[in-house]
Design a protein around this motif. Sequence first.
Motif, PDB file in Angstrom:
ATOM      1  N   THR A  62      -8.225  14.521 -24.332  1.00 45.11           N
ATOM      2  CA  THR A  62      -9.543  14.782 -24.929  1.00 45.11           C
ATOM      3  C   THR A  62     -10.604  13.905 -24.281  1.00 45.11           C
ATOM      4  O   THR A  62     -11.690  14.383 -23.920  1.00 45.11           O
ATOM      5  CB  THR A  62      -9.493  14.518 -26.445  1.00 45.11           C
ATOM      6  N   TYR A  63     -10.296  12.627 -24.136  1.00 47.95           N
ATOM      7  CA  TYR A  63     -11.259  11.729 -23.498  1.00 47.95           C
ATOM      8  C   TYR A  63     -11.497  12.128 -22.044  1.00 47.95           C
ATOM      9  O   TYR A  63     -12.636  12.091 -21.555  1.00 47.95           O
ATOM     10  CB  TYR A  63     -10.753  10.290 -23.583  1.00 47.95           C
ATOM     11  N   TYR A  64     -10.435  12.510 -21.355  1.00 49.89           N
ATOM     12  CA  TYR A  64     -10.579  12.890 -19.942  1.00 49.89           C
ATOM     13  C   TYR A  64     -11.474  14.122 -19.794  1.00 49.89           C
ATOM     14  O   TYR A  64     -12.361  14.160 -18.935  1.00 49.89           O
ATOM     15  CB  TYR A  64      -9.197  13.168 -19.353  1.00 49.89           C
ATOM     16  N   CYS A  65     -11.275  15.134 -20.645  1.00 52.03           N
ATOM     17  CA  CYS A  65     -12.069  16.362 -20.552  1.00 52.03           C
ATOM     18  C   CYS A  65     -13.520  16.130 -20.961  1.00 52.03           C
ATOM     19  O   CYS A  65     -14.433  16.708 -20.370  1.00 52.03           O
ATOM     20  CB  CYS A  65     -11.441  17.448 -21.421  1.00 52.03           C
ATOM     21  N   VAL A  66     -13.756  15.277 -21.969  1.00 53.89           N
ATOM     22  CA  VAL A  66     -15.123  14.987 -22.372  1.00 53.89           C
ATOM     23  C   VAL A  66     -15.861  14.229 -21.279  1.00 53.89           C
ATOM     24  O   VAL A  66     -17.040  14.484 -21.003  1.00 53.89           O
ATOM     25  CB  VAL A  66     -15.127  14.212 -23.701  1.00 53.89           C
ATOM     26  N   ARG A  71     -20.784  20.351 -19.371  1.00 59.14           N
ATOM     27  CA  ARG A  71     -21.446  21.133 -20.406  1.00 59.14           C
ATOM     28  C   ARG A  71     -22.231  20.258 -21.375  1.00 59.14           C
ATOM     29  O   ARG A  71     -23.049  20.759 -22.137  1.00 59.14           O
ATOM     30  CB  ARG A  71     -20.424  21.968 -21.176  1.00 59.14           C
ATOM     31  N   LEU A  72     -21.943  18.974 -21.394  1.00 58.29           N
ATOM     32  CA  LEU A  72     -22.622  18.046 -22.278  1.00 58.29           C
ATOM     33  C   LEU A  72     -23.541  17.140 -21.468  1.00 58.29           C
ATOM     34  O   LEU A  72     -23.169  16.674 -20.385  1.00 58.29           O
ATOM     35  CB  LEU A  72     -21.614  17.193 -23.058  1.00 58.29           C
ATOM     36  N   GLY A  73     -24.730  16.901 -21.991  1.00 55.90           N
ATOM     37  CA  GLY A  73     -25.650  15.992 -21.341  1.00 55.90           C
ATOM     38  C   GLY A  73     -25.212  14.541 -21.496  1.00 55.90           C
ATOM     39  O   GLY A  73     -24.295  14.227 -22.266  1.00 55.90           O
ATOM     40  N   LEU A  81     -18.254  10.275 -27.106  1.00 55.38           N
ATOM     41  CA  LEU A  81     -17.221   9.302 -26.728  1.00 55.38           C
ATOM     42  C   LEU A  81     -17.146   8.150 -27.725  1.00 55.38           C
ATOM     43  O   LEU A  81     -16.059   7.594 -27.963  1.00 55.38           O
ATOM     44  CB  LEU A  81     -17.502   8.765 -25.325  1.00 55.38           C
ATOM     45  N   ILE A  82     -18.287   7.783 -28.319  1.00 53.19           N
ATOM     46  CA  ILE A  82     -18.280   6.701 -29.305  1.00 53.19           C
ATOM     47  C   ILE A  82     -17.667   7.160 -30.633  1.00 53.19           C
ATOM     48  O   ILE A  82     -16.905   6.427 -31.273  1.00 53.19           O
ATOM     49  CB  ILE A  82     -19.713   6.173 -29.524  1.00 53.19           C
ATOM     50  N   VAL A  83     -17.984   8.397 -31.032  1.00 63.38           N
ATOM     51  CA  VAL A  83     -17.529   8.904 -32.330  1.00 63.38           C
ATOM     52  C   VAL A  83     -16.109   9.456 -32.269  1.00 63.38           C
ATOM     53  O   VAL A  83     -15.405   9.514 -33.280  1.00 63.38           O
ATOM     54  CB  VAL A  83     -18.510   9.979 -32.835  1.00 63.38           C
TER      55      VAL A  83
END
Length: 596
Positions: A62-66, A71-73, A81-83
């Motif tokens: 999940t962290y790697y894909c985020v 797609r996310l600014g 990433l913080i939440v």
Amino acid sequence: MKVPVGFIETLWSFVSFLPYFFLLFILGLLKAAIVGPIAVGIVVISNSSVIIGLWPAHFLWTYYCVVRTKRLGPVLKIVVLIVLPLPLILWPIIGTIGSLLGGISYGFFTPLFATFEAVGENVTDKFYHCFADGCLSTIKGSCTAVQDFIDFCFHSYFSYMDELSKKVPEDEMPVDIKLEKLPSCILVSLVGVLVDVALITAIALWKSPYMLFKGWKRLLEDLTGREGPFLETVCVPFAGLAILLWPLAVVGAVTAAIISSFFLGLYAGVIVHQVFRSCLFRRLIPDGTCLRCFVVSLFDEYVNDLLYLSEGSCLPRPRYRRNMNTSHGRKKLGDNDNDLRIRRESSLGTKLISERSRTLKRAIQQYKPVQVWDWLFKSCEVNGRILLREGLINIKDIEECIVKGNCKKLGIKLPAWSILQCLLASAKSESSGLVISDDFELTRFNSPRDKVFDWFIAPLLIMKEQIKNLQLNVNEEISLRKISMECKNDKPEDWDACEFPSSDNVRKAQLQAIIRRLQGIVGSMSRVPTFRRRFRNLVKILYIEAMQAAASANHIGGMLNSTIDGASSIGSGDWKDSVETVNVSGRRDHDNGNIV
């Protein structure tokens, strides 16, 4: 059976019903006490093992894909990433508790309901089924639920993450939030959670006695008057079971309201970012108050409609979208005076029908999601045989899907091909919806009232109209069926080698866009846990039939070779007759479905 008329007959029917009901209820409880712990153990142990075993992979991936996604600014990505650690840490706890509650509900209520269903009018040998039904089927259902959950954790989750980390088109803007609005959004979300949870919980608790007593009143009226769900079976024991378990339904509704209020409060931050241009706290307080009042008033009105209480809500509903064009919004939603009047009359008529009797059925038959789901896999099974016969798929493709798990061609293209046949047939007809079969037509009026299915069906109706406007000829339809299985659809030039009849690049691009969209919809469908389980069973059926077809073909080939070898001693005329006999036999087997 004769429906009792009069007070004495109704009272006697009710009194004679009680021993019958309590005997079945005690038997159902005994079966639930025996089967329930087994089902709970299967669900809880299996699901918790999968959750804990895959938790490190889910956390890291999940962290790697985020981090990788475009797609996310940047601001939104940092916030995520913080939440993100909070839900990831809570996932094993929530998953285990959810598995426990789901296992208890399924393991307890399924044998209980099966006991009452065994005394239905169409059931033979009721005595045997009262004891047998709901025992082995509940255990098998628990294993099926575990299998679907494993498919979700192994396939659906990683599929969603892979889609998140895919490259985005250059013209697509990433989703981001403005940094200066972030404190306001967080503040409104926190306040929204506190206010919404408190007010919605208070409304739900205040209206719960109304729901309890009005439900009991409705059920008792249906029981004594033989209306509602008890008319067809004339007071089956489900009447008493529904009355007895109605408090659990009320508790479940209140619990669902409390849980949903938490997410409604968090969603307030999204509304703030969307509609509030000013980030000053002096504007945030009145606007946030209006938003909270609007949400609570809307929930109160929904509860009143559900319980058939007074229309509307006594709570104020102020406007919080200050810059919204009301007339434009109404026109966009088709909310003119005529549409509004029709909807109100329809709503009032439905409400009166429900109040008077639940046995009155609507003129339009409402299809259930499971019916559409069954059609899709039945269509895939039939079309799979056709594709095998035409050579568009082969045994190697099936073996890769079964052994190696590489189902990209079968899992995406076969369902897309089946839906494409439906779209082509629907475009030729005069139907306003999708012609599923000769006696099955899916429209906007009889489609399942399910938001998930609406996401899938609405685009298909649009694509059907697009195909209808293109007015494809017979050669283009035949070529389109083949191209959708064998060729790429990225750009019009990809179809040049596939010999598409039309040389119009605009026409090619439109058809390619439809096929890409269709395959994207099927890709989203494949993430539903039940899809993989049912598709694996479908592939196994196709594999068995393909092997039987290959064996039959080899058998016919062997007969043909032996006939040719004996033809030299028999003579040319007899050899021709023998070959003709073999060919006729082969055609007959083909018609019977042995050769596909």
